[in-house]
Design a protein around this motif. Sequence first.
Motif, short mmCIF file in Angstrom:
data_model
loop_
_atom_site.label_atom_id
_atom_site.label_comp_id
_atom_site.label_asym_id
_atom_site.label_seq_id
_atom_site.Cartn_x
_atom_site.Cartn_y
_atom_site.Cartn_z
N ILE A 5 0.95 -1.35 0.16
CA ILE A 5 -0.06 -0.05 -0.23
C ILE A 5 0.90 1.34 0.07
O ILE A 5 0.66 2.13 -0.73
N ASP A 57 -15.13 15.88 20.75
CA ASP A 57 -15.86 17.09 20.19
C ASP A 57 -16.49 16.84 19.00
O ASP A 57 -16.33 15.63 18.38
N TRP A 58 -17.03 17.67 18.21
CA TRP A 58 -17.68 17.60 17.07
C TRP A 58 -16.79 16.93 15.86
O TRP A 58 -17.62 16.20 14.95
N PHE A 59 -15.68 17.46 15.80
CA PHE A 59 -14.82 16.74 14.94
C PHE A 59 -14.47 15.49 15.14
O PHE A 59 -14.70 14.66 14.06
N ILE A 77 -8.76 0.62 -0.58
CA ILE A 77 -7.48 0.69 -0.68
C ILE A 77 -6.63 -0.72 -0.77
O ILE A 77 -5.53 -1.11 -1.36
N TYR A 91 -9.17 2.69 -7.30
CA TYR A 91 -9.63 4.11 -7.17
C TYR A 91 -10.42 4.62 -8.07
O TYR A 91 -10.25 4.09 -9.24
N LEU A 142 -11.88 6.17 -4.68
CA LEU A 142 -12.58 5.94 -3.51
C LEU A 142 -14.04 6.32 -3.55
O LEU A 142 -14.27 7.45 -4.25
N TRP A 173 -16.35 7.83 -1.66
CA TRP A 173 -16.11 9.18 -1.20
C TRP A 173 -15.64 10.13 -1.75
O TRP A 173 -15.96 11.46 -1.74
N VAL A 174 -14.74 9.83 -2.52
CA VAL A 174 -13.92 11.11 -3.33
C VAL A 174 -14.69 11.06 -4.38
O VAL A 174 -14.61 12.46 -4.98
N PRO A 194 -18.65 12.98 -3.01
CA PRO A 194 -18.51 13.63 -1.41
C PRO A 194 -19.77 13.72 -1.03
O PRO A 194 -19.73 13.72 0.25
N THR A 209 0.92 10.88 4.15
CA THR A 209 0.86 9.52 3.87
C THR A 209 -0.56 8.83 3.50
O THR A 209 -0.91 8.31 2.56
N ILE A 258 -2.47 7.96 0.23
CA ILE A 258 -3.08 6.64 0.22
C ILE A 258 -4.59 6.68 -0.19
O ILE A 258 -5.17 5.94 -1.22
N LEU A 259 -5.31 7.62 0.44
CA LEU A 259 -6.78 7.83 0.28
C LEU A 259 -6.91 8.35 -1.11
O LEU A 259 -8.22 7.92 -1.72
N LEU A 260 -6.33 9.34 -1.56
CA LEU A 260 -6.31 9.71 -2.90
C LEU A 260 -5.58 8.78 -4.01
O LEU A 260 -6.00 9.25 -5.32
N GLY A 261 -5.10 7.89 -3.70
CA GLY A 261 -4.40 7.04 -4.66
C GLY A 261 -3.45 8.10 -5.41
O GLY A 261 -3.12 7.84 -6.63
N HIS A 278 -13.08 17.67 -6.07
CA HIS A 278 -14.09 18.62 -5.68
C HIS A 278 -13.68 19.36 -4.57
O HIS A 278 -13.02 18.84 -3.65
N PHE A 280 -14.99 20.29 -1.72
CA PHE A 280 -15.29 19.59 -0.27
C PHE A 280 -13.82 18.61 -0.27
O PHE A 280 -13.48 18.62 1.02
N ILE A 281 -13.77 17.83 -1.23
CA ILE A 281 -12.53 16.60 -0.87
C ILE A 281 -11.07 17.47 -0.85
O ILE A 281 -10.34 17.07 -0.15
N VAL A 304 -10.94 18.09 2.64
CA VAL A 304 -10.76 17.02 3.63
C VAL A 304 -9.30 16.58 3.29
O VAL A 304 -8.64 16.13 4.26
N LEU A 318 -7.37 18.60 5.56
CA LEU A 318 -7.50 18.28 6.77
C LEU A 318 -6.63 17.01 7.20
O LEU A 318 -6.12 16.88 8.27
N VAL A 346 -3.92 16.71 10.22
CA VAL A 346 -4.37 16.44 11.48
C VAL A 346 -4.03 14.88 11.71
O VAL A 346 -3.80 14.46 12.89
N ALA A 362 -8.47 20.78 14.39
CA ALA A 362 -9.06 20.28 12.98
C ALA A 362 -9.72 21.45 12.62
O ALA A 362 -9.78 21.64 11.25
N LEU A 386 -14.30 23.13 20.47
CA LEU A 386 -15.65 22.96 19.95
C LEU A 386 -16.56 22.19 20.71
O LEU A 386 -16.24 21.82 21.89
#
Lengths: 207, 207, 207
Positions: free
Chosen positions: A49, B28-30, B49, B54, B56, B58-59, B62, C45, C49-52, C114, C116-117, C120, C123, C127, C150, C195
Amino acid sequence: MLLSVLYIIGITAEAMTGALSAGRRTMDWFGVMLVASATAIGGGTVRDILLGHYPLGWVKHPEFLVITCIAGVITTGFARWIIQLKGIFIRLDALGLVVFTIIGTNVGIEMGLHPFICVVSGLVTGVFGGLLRDLICRQTPLVLHHELYASISVMASSLYLTMLYFNVDILVTTVVTLIIGYILRMASVRFKWRLPSFKLENGETIH
Amino acid sequence: MLLSVLYIIGITAEAMTGALSAGRRTMDWFGVMLVASATAIGGGTVRDILLGHYPLGWVKHPEFLVITCIAGVITTGFARWIIQLKGIFIRLDALGLVVFTIIGTNVGIEMGLHPFICVVSGLVTGVFGGLLRDLICRQTPLVLHHELYASISVMASSLYLTMLYFNVDILVTTVVTLIIGYILRMASVRFKWRLPSFKLENGETIH
Amino acid sequence: MLLSVLYIIGITAEAMTGALSAGRRTMDWFGVMLVASATAIGGGTVRDILLGHYPLGWVKHPEFLVITCIAGVITTGFARWIIQLKGIFIRLDALGLVVFTIIGTNVGIEMGLHPFICVVSGLVTGVFGGLLRDLICRQTPLVLHHELYASISVMASSLYLTMLYFNVDILVTTVVTLIIGYILRMASVRFKWRLPSFKLENGETIH
């Protein structure tokens, strides 16, 4: 060929140590198979990965996953016998560490990566299975505060790369790395060699 | 279409159970949104993964992530009401398990993978969201020592693949798998069906 | 260029906070380097991995990994001095958070994702290093129940995207985001902005 045979012995032995860890947390058969598989093939999975090396080994060869699941479930029936074979497992684990390291290093070489990343590839393959096992079973990872383990992987991988760099035959390189890595690991268990460790009191923090 | 609607109901319900787990750790909310999202879409993310599938889900969509974040935050305001709806959540969770399993199995089929890996793909999709929730919230994963859960996923996925193999119509196959999987899960909650579990004393170790 | 210099300062500072966490769990040098690296480059990292988005940053630039390992080991020798520099670290960490967020947002923009992504992506980059540190060291992640952290990342990323959307010059956008993000983070530490948090009793569960 040699590596393939040793690899199958290695994942079987690692799957059994994973199953025993699951047993200490009273898991059901699914949990046992999950921890056994994570221990045995988790290192290679994390490596693939991180390097984007698809498809993963066990996706291409589902039989590896079948082996680890069966080894895990068998362990639940013979746990007491297996525990008495402790000495054999320490030897198999030492061998597995070096075999996994060499396989991981080879993946880095085949992908044409920087030698330092090849060493990291070997290290991740050799060490992350045990790390995952301890994370899932909520133990502080053994590999982070016991005898030389990760260091053996780094040394074995560096030796392997150095010998290949000087054009030593690949079979000779493999066998020499296996022997020296195995001896170093067994010696560090025997003589309790450790890396310097780092300890802070709880109050000492910058958060 | 049917699966899409059920999928959205499923991720909403799972996000809410994740938010409740976060609440028991005073986040917290996050934190609530993180745990809610990991619970709801973590299984599909881990599957994609592992398979190198790919981008993903949700990518590409969204809105799924937006839904889980909103469901998580709403839960913080209505936690006491939601807890009283416990019976509904157990039903939604059972449905979600089978829906996620079928979706995961389909991904494996579309990628042309070995049937055994298709089952693993369904299993990871169905089960890993809850595993991630429990890892982040530092609970011993429920799925590893409770009523049949992972096993239902394996059975549902195997049934689905077998019916498709015998050329049963895909809609019929989906509906039959949903009904049988749902009934099996609810029965295992009702009658406390469990897998054999494996318990060792702490001293019994080979490390 | 500006971001590259700030990035190297950021990963060095984060590696040191990671090493201190490892010290509170009494890890050896390997553990220190692992936690230091996970803290410093784990966020990027996980994002990649999440975005390929391959190859990973440290696979392409092994020097980043070398820096974090060295910073980790140096920390073990100078821990008491570093702890007294607490004030500097809080500032470097605030700067690092915004720098990592901007870099992550840029990766999302370059991949044409997008908005929004993209947020993310920023973020996760900002984080997840700290989250991984706390998971490996088995602490309930600080980021989930402390001052705004965050949220600062989300605000910085949104501001950055908005300014670029209105065709503000990229250097101006970067500097403004850095300054405002840094001020917001320092203010939230100073005035203990948080928060809303969500707390349930242990008995209140739907499992």
